[in-house]
Design a protein around this motif. Structure first.
Motif: not given
Ligand code: M6R
Length: 613
Positions: A304-305, A307, A351-354, A356, A402, A404, A411, A489-490, A610
């Protein structure tokens, strides 16, 4: 979404809880609250940020060595004081904090109403709190069992911590689909949504698994059971996180710090994996799955987003270098569109957060169809990292802003390494070409540092010039198309300026109608691939009096003669350009957002992870 902190031990809980909330505020910041247990169970909560909660409680008695605290990103009910957590049960003997969504809360609420319960909020969380109280009183069970039994009736996702006036030495914590970590101190326990509030007190942590409930008692060992009453042995892990990584380190914002960390975070992503002297790439977490990848009819990337944008770069990389077909899917679409998935498919979840929720659900779906699932995650021990069969961590370090930034470049670095590894196994590149790319990749951290310097002055000037516009267009082709999407997006997420990213050639199929003298158009026009075509696209914009800001390779003269602003980046291989071209775009958004007075690290309506659909 939503940050949870809890403490039980000999120390005063309030300072630990409030500091913990500040560290977790990136997860949600529309209301905050705290419950402390001393001679009574007191809940204090307010709309707004953690600083507003601090102000709200400045004159109250905050003594207590056990407590729970929450910072919220609203799902059910508007962000106001009544809907803020913690929620009391009807008798006010139980208080609960929650991250997630109870999907069947409407039905549960109706049943409770028929039994005389009334509600102070419109949240699903208050329903769960009263359900626990109802079970505890009617079934005459312990608080632990009441929580366990209640969770068997719940459909949805949760990370919860419960505190009760009747049990002044006990916290009950449970999770399903939303993360929860328990820190084990010398004589105390910490609970949090992630390890950041815990690291300064202890490095020993237990990550709860889905449907596990923890009994956390002062001066007792930690006990864990499943919601179906099966005992589990807590698995204690050592945190490797560095405390300074969680500080701003002299920068005004986390986002700026994270942008400037990229020469190091990219290097960390490559460390021990890229061996230029040997001409090899090794990725321990995927080595066992290499035969699967080689035999796969295709790779499906879900994310998502930002990623997802990294995934798009991955598509170009795998197809270009290793000749493996790739499909890149929004996890949220993939999970609901009945996709065709076979046992021969390899799915890469990024996924950054792992955490989502949509990406996790996409993984579960693909897993149920027999596909092999690999993860690219930043947060060690996260739900996605644990749900996948294998994969690699990005090692970018904690990303707090927030928006990324360093996670994206990490990534892309990993995807590059993976594609190169596959290319060497498949023999799709000549040895000379392969070695050229390896050497170029090794130089990327240095070139990111140069980009940060090279772009500094112009990016600031461009930000000043365009900070008040209402629209921006970002255009790129090939490897630079995902960069255009990411740049747009940024900008929109932190400055609230409407921005669109497009493949440059698509412009003439519609977006060109938007071009006039007020429209800034950012072109990523570096000197490889479709450079000549992009030059033509720039001319088309100039012919309509659009304002062109071009990211070009250092020394470019052609685009320089056409564009209104030129931002130079160092020369590199075409497939590595996203790692450099993204940097000035991150900085442009950052400066514009600061100039517009926006909250860069905590943009409105957003949250860092998220964990809800
Ligand atoms: O933690 P994730 O990489 O799964 O998150 C995915 C998106 O929610 C995240 O990349 C979001 O789009 C960021 N706010 C972008 O800067």
């Amino acid at each position: 979404m939503c940050g949870i902190v809890a403490y039980v031990g000999p120390k005063q809980a309030y300072p630990i809880l409030i500091n913990g909330l500040k560290k977790l505020e990136y997860r949600g910041y529309d209301s905050a609250g705290i419950a402390l247990l001393n001679s009574s169970l007191n809940v204090y909560k307010t709309k707004g940020k953690v600083s507003e909660l601090e102000n709200f409680v400045k004159d109250v008695d905050l003594r207590g060595t056990i407590g729970i605290a929450h910072t919220r990103w609203a799902t059910h009910g508007e962000p106001n004081q009544a809907n803020a957590h913690p929620h009391y049960s009807q008798s006010r003997e139980i208080a609960l904090i929650h991250n997630g969504i109870i999907e069947n809360y409407g039905l549960l609420r109706k049943e409770l109403e028929t039994r005389g319960y009334t509600f102070q909020s419109t949240t699903d969380t208050e329903v769960l709190t009263n359900l626990i109280e109802d079970i505890k009183n009617n079934e005459h069970v312990s608080l632990f069992d009441a929580v366990r039994i209640a969770l068997n009736q719940v459909i949805g996702a949760y990370a919860i911590v419960v505190i009760s006036y009747d049990d002044p030495d006990t916290l009950i914590a449970a999770r399903k689909g939303s993360p929860l970590v328990i820190g084990i101190g010398k004589d105390d326990y910490y609970v949090a949504s992630d390890a950041t509030p815990i690291i300064e007190y202890t490095k020993n942590v237990v990550y709860l698994d889905d449907e596990e409930v923890a009994l956390i008692q002062r001066s007792s060992d930690l006990k864990i059971k499943t919601i179906r009453n099966q005992e589990k042995t807590p698995y204690v892990q050592q945190l490797e996180m560095n405390l300074t990584a969680l500080e701003k380190g002299g920068y005004e914002h986390f986002m700026l710090k994270e942008i400037y960390e990229q020469p190091f975070s990219i290097k960390d992503s490559m460390r021990g994996r890229l061996h230029t002297e040997l001409g090899t790439v090794s990725l321990g977490g995927i080595v066992d799955f290499e035969p699967k990848i080689l035999a796969a009819s295709r790779i499906i990337i879900v994310a998502c987003g930002t990623s997802w944008h990294a995934g798009l770069v991955g598509e170009y990389l795998f197809e270009d270098l290793a000749r493996i077909p790739v499909e890149v899917e929004y996890a949220s679409e993939f999970r609901y569109r009945n996709p065709v998935i076979n046992e021969s498919d390899v799915v890469i979840a990024i996924s950054q957060s792992g955490e989502t929720a949509d990406t996790l659900a996409a993984i579960e779906l693909a897993k149920s169809k027999g596909a092999t699932i690999l993860g690219i995650c930043n947060v060690v021990g996260s739900s996605i990292a644990r749900a996948t069969h294998g994969g690699s961590y990005t090692h970018a370090g904690p990303e707090i802003g927030v928006a990324s930034t360093k996670a994206f470049t990490a990534q892309v670095t990993l995807l590059t390494l993976m594609a190169l590894r596959m290319a060497s196994l498949k023999g799709t590149l000549s040895r000379t070409r392969y070695m050229q790319i390896l050497h170029a990749l090794e130089l990327i951290p240095e070139k990111v540092a140069q980009t940060l310097i090279l772009s500094k002055k112009t990016v600031y000037e461009v930000a000043e010039k365009f900070k008040d516009v209402r629209n921006f267009l970002y255009l790129g082709r090939g490897y630079n198309f995902p960069v255009a999407l990411e740049g747009a997006l940024k900008l929109k997420e932190i400055s609230y300026i409407h921005a669109e990213g497009y493949p440059a050639a698509e412009m003439k199929h519609g977006p060109i109608a938007l071009i006039d003298e007020d429209m800034p158009v950012v072109f990523i026009a570096t000197n490889k691939g479709t450079y000549d075509k992009v030059v033509s696209n720039i001319q088309e914009v100039k012919a309509r009096k659009g304002q062109v800001i071009a990211i070009v390779t250092e020394g470019d003269t052609i685009v320089k003669g056409m564009a209104d602003y030129i931002i130079e980046i160092p020369e590199t291989e075409e497939m590595l350009v996203p790692l450099l071209a993204t940097i000035p775009l991150q900085k442009l958004s950052y400066h514009i957002a600061v100039m517009r007075g926006c909250n860069v690290d905590q943009p409105r309506n957003l949250a860092k992870s998220v964990t809800v659909e």
